[in-house]
Design a protein around this motif. Sequence first.
Motif, mmCIF file in Angstrom:
data_model
loop_
_atom_site.group_PDB
_atom_site.id
_atom_site.type_symbol
_atom_site.label_atom_id
_atom_site.label_comp_id
_atom_site.label_asym_id
_atom_site.label_seq_id
_atom_site.Cartn_x
_atom_site.Cartn_y
_atom_site.Cartn_z
ATOM 1 N N GLN A 96 -25.435 -2.853 -6.911
ATOM 2 C CA GLN A 96 -26.202 -3.014 -8.133
ATOM 3 C C GLN A 96 -25.852 -4.321 -8.823
ATOM 4 N N THR A 97 -26.824 -4.868 -9.493
ATOM 5 C CA THR A 97 -26.601 -6.065 -10.296
ATOM 6 C C THR A 97 -27.189 -5.843 -11.683
ATOM 7 N N LEU A 98 -26.624 -6.548 -12.662
ATOM 8 C CA LEU A 98 -27.164 -6.532 -14.016
ATOM 9 C C LEU A 98 -27.203 -7.965 -14.529
ATOM 10 N N HIS A 99 -28.367 -8.396 -14.978
ATOM 11 C CA HIS A 99 -28.561 -9.722 -15.571
ATOM 12 C C HIS A 99 -28.996 -9.512 -17.019
ATOM 13 N N GLN A 100 -28.322 -10.191 -17.967
ATOM 14 C CA GLN A 100 -28.642 -10.040 -19.385
ATOM 15 C C GLN A 100 -28.676 -11.399 -20.079
ATOM 16 N N HIS A 101 -29.518 -11.464 -21.112
ATOM 17 C CA HIS A 101 -29.606 -12.683 -21.930
ATOM 18 C C HIS A 101 -29.751 -12.265 -23.389
ATOM 19 N N SER A 102 -29.012 -12.935 -24.284
ATOM 20 C CA SER A 102 -29.069 -12.627 -25.711
ATOM 21 C C SER A 102 -29.484 -13.873 -26.487
ATOM 22 N N ASN A 103 -29.906 -13.660 -27.733
ATOM 23 C CA ASN A 103 -30.373 -14.779 -28.556
ATOM 24 C C ASN A 103 -29.340 -15.209 -29.601
ATOM 25 N N ASN A 104 -28.057 -14.879 -29.372
ATOM 26 C CA ASN A 104 -27.026 -15.322 -30.310
ATOM 27 C C ASN A 104 -26.855 -16.834 -30.232
ATOM 28 N N THR A 106 -23.945 -18.567 -30.933
ATOM 29 C CA THR A 106 -22.597 -19.013 -30.598
ATOM 30 C C THR A 106 -22.136 -18.352 -29.311
ATOM 31 N N GLY A 107 -21.241 -19.040 -28.596
ATOM 32 C CA GLY A 107 -20.708 -18.471 -27.373
ATOM 33 C C GLY A 107 -21.716 -18.440 -26.245
ATOM 34 N N GLU A 108 -21.405 -17.667 -25.213
ATOM 35 C CA GLU A 108 -22.292 -17.531 -24.061
ATOM 36 C C GLU A 108 -23.484 -16.637 -24.391
ATOM 37 N N THR A 109 -24.616 -16.971 -23.823
ATOM 38 C CA THR A 109 -25.819 -16.181 -24.070
ATOM 39 C C THR A 109 -26.355 -15.502 -22.814
ATOM 40 N N THR A 110 -25.805 -15.834 -21.654
ATOM 41 C CA THR A 110 -26.275 -15.269 -20.398
ATOM 42 C C THR A 110 -25.096 -14.671 -19.630
ATOM 43 N N ALA A 111 -25.309 -13.489 -19.070
ATOM 44 C CA ALA A 111 -24.256 -12.814 -18.308
ATOM 45 C C ALA A 111 -24.880 -12.087 -17.127
ATOM 46 N N ALA A 112 -24.191 -12.093 -16.006
ATOM 47 C CA ALA A 112 -24.671 -11.390 -14.818
ATOM 48 C C ALA A 112 -23.472 -10.968 -13.981
ATOM 49 N N ALA A 113 -23.591 -9.805 -13.354
ATOM 50 C CA ALA A 113 -22.511 -9.318 -12.492
ATOM 51 C C ALA A 113 -23.090 -8.393 -11.436
ATOM 52 N N GLY A 114 -22.378 -8.301 -10.324
ATOM 53 C CA GLY A 114 -22.710 -7.360 -9.271
ATOM 54 C C GLY A 114 -21.617 -6.321 -9.136
ATOM 55 N N ARG A 115 -21.986 -5.172 -8.622
ATOM 56 C CA ARG A 115 -21.041 -4.061 -8.457
ATOM 57 C C ARG A 115 -21.337 -3.358 -7.139
ATOM 58 N N ALA A 116 -20.371 -3.352 -6.241
ATOM 59 C CA ALA A 116 -20.506 -2.678 -4.945
ATOM 60 C C ALA A 116 -19.527 -1.520 -4.898
ATOM 61 N N GLU A 117 -19.985 -0.362 -4.425
ATOM 62 C CA GLU A 117 -19.158 0.848 -4.465
ATOM 63 C C GLU A 117 -19.256 1.654 -3.180
ATOM 64 N N ILE A 118 -18.150 2.301 -2.868
ATOM 65 C CA ILE A 118 -18.116 3.376 -1.879
ATOM 66 C C ILE A 118 -17.515 4.589 -2.564
ATOM 67 N N ASN A 119 -18.278 5.667 -2.640
ATOM 68 C CA ASN A 119 -17.787 6.927 -3.193
ATOM 69 C C ASN A 119 -17.641 7.938 -2.067
ATOM 70 N N GLY A 120 -16.576 8.719 -2.107
ATOM 71 C CA GLY A 120 -16.362 9.699 -1.064
ATOM 72 C C GLY A 120 -15.816 11.010 -1.585
ATOM 73 N N SER A 121 -16.174 12.094 -0.898
ATOM 74 C CA SER A 121 -15.665 13.421 -1.198
ATOM 75 C C SER A 121 -15.407 14.122 0.133
ATOM 76 N N TRP A 122 -14.162 14.495 0.370
ATOM 77 C CA TRP A 122 -13.760 15.045 1.672
ATOM 78 C C TRP A 122 -13.240 16.464 1.467
ATOM 79 N N GLU A 123 -14.030 17.444 1.884
ATOM 80 C CA GLU A 123 -13.674 18.847 1.734
ATOM 81 C C GLU A 123 -12.685 19.230 2.833
ATOM 82 N N LEU A 124 -11.467 19.560 2.425
ATOM 83 C CA LEU A 124 -10.391 19.823 3.383
ATOM 84 C C LEU A 124 -9.885 21.257 3.355
#
Length: 429
Positions: A96-104, A106-124
Amino acid sequence: MKNIDEPTPRSRRLPALLVGAALLMNGATAVNGQSKSGYGSSHSLEGGDSVTEDIQQDDINTGAAFPIRGQPLKPWFDAKRRWYDKYGLKLNFSLQTLHQHSNNQTGETTAAAGRAEINGSWELVGRGTKNIGKLTFRVENRSTLGTEIPPSKLGNQFGSGTLVGTGFSDYSEANLSELAWRQALMNGRFRFVFGKISAVGWYGAHALSSPKRGFQNTALQASNTRAFPGRGFGLGVGYEFTPRLVAVAGIHDANAKTTSNPFDTIHQGEFLKSVELRYYLSTPERARWDQVRLQLWHQDARVEANVPESYGASFVASKLMFGDRVMPFMLAGISSGGASIFEKDVAVGVSFDFDTTASKARDVLGIGLAWGDPSNSVLQEQVTGEIYYRFQILDNLAITPSVQMIRNPVAYPGKDTITVVGLRIRATF
């Protein structure tokens, strides 16, 4: 310093990879509403950004606005089904990725990041019974995509008291953010979990709390009068008095940081303790939507962090209505001691579900409005609004445009309203 006008090679590859993966994965092996890999319901006590919730929700086939004929990766889902049938192993992958832009101004106005995941459930232990014991885990990596900051820090640029890009931060390396044992006993009526777990996902959640599927702003995910430690050592228990009445309690490391070794902070002996009483308004199968929750919590003084002893209460209620297409919700909280950003807050919202199936809507419109009164009297009250539309363009690819309006950011008294526009893209397989 990076030039934010020129995305890095990685930032160009990840969105393309998301779309490409989803195109290949489209053409699920089940009809709408059924499991793609045979996992079925998780009967989880958690919500929001949790391992068990992601595995269960992402395995439901909701259909797509633009279905692709054929099943090019049917062998993949069939393999996952075989692994589960033979070994009790459930796996979930997401990008997943998220791209955002704000109208402030001061400071940074654009931000973006990616997120990669592995989720697991092992019934033992106890497979085929209601007293299952399982090992759950999550391995993830988060990183900025061609910007100076990730979305989780965009709100800091204009003094917001809440995060505008929850769940999209920047890790220096891959992180094992959950490793826990979950056990059911007494024919499934009593459950417990211990290990490296989230202290947030257990309490105060509703069906739109996930930053990967629902609201992006923390003001609308849960009460921000609660203390929010990272993922660390914790113990949670749940008991079902009746099918509709459930109690959940837990103790968590108050100094935990998700990216740190949990042994680094547990020795400080400072804990968050919580108990939550839940009443399901219809049936346990509809507990994600039809629910009322009341949470009471207490956090020890955090000496090194200079945070005094704190305590509080929070409430959340939601209900599916009008043929399961409309879900209003409300949450509120109050606290004392300063462990949380807000001393009091209230939020209301509603979702409109389109093309609903037996257990999950394909497309969702979410609208919410929240008010928060800061614990620090120097700061001003903040009003937060958000609207988003999650569009299931392909069976395994969702895009979610959103608009947030932050009025009177708590630490930015010279600015009335900040607008944040965003686009979330998520592929699951």
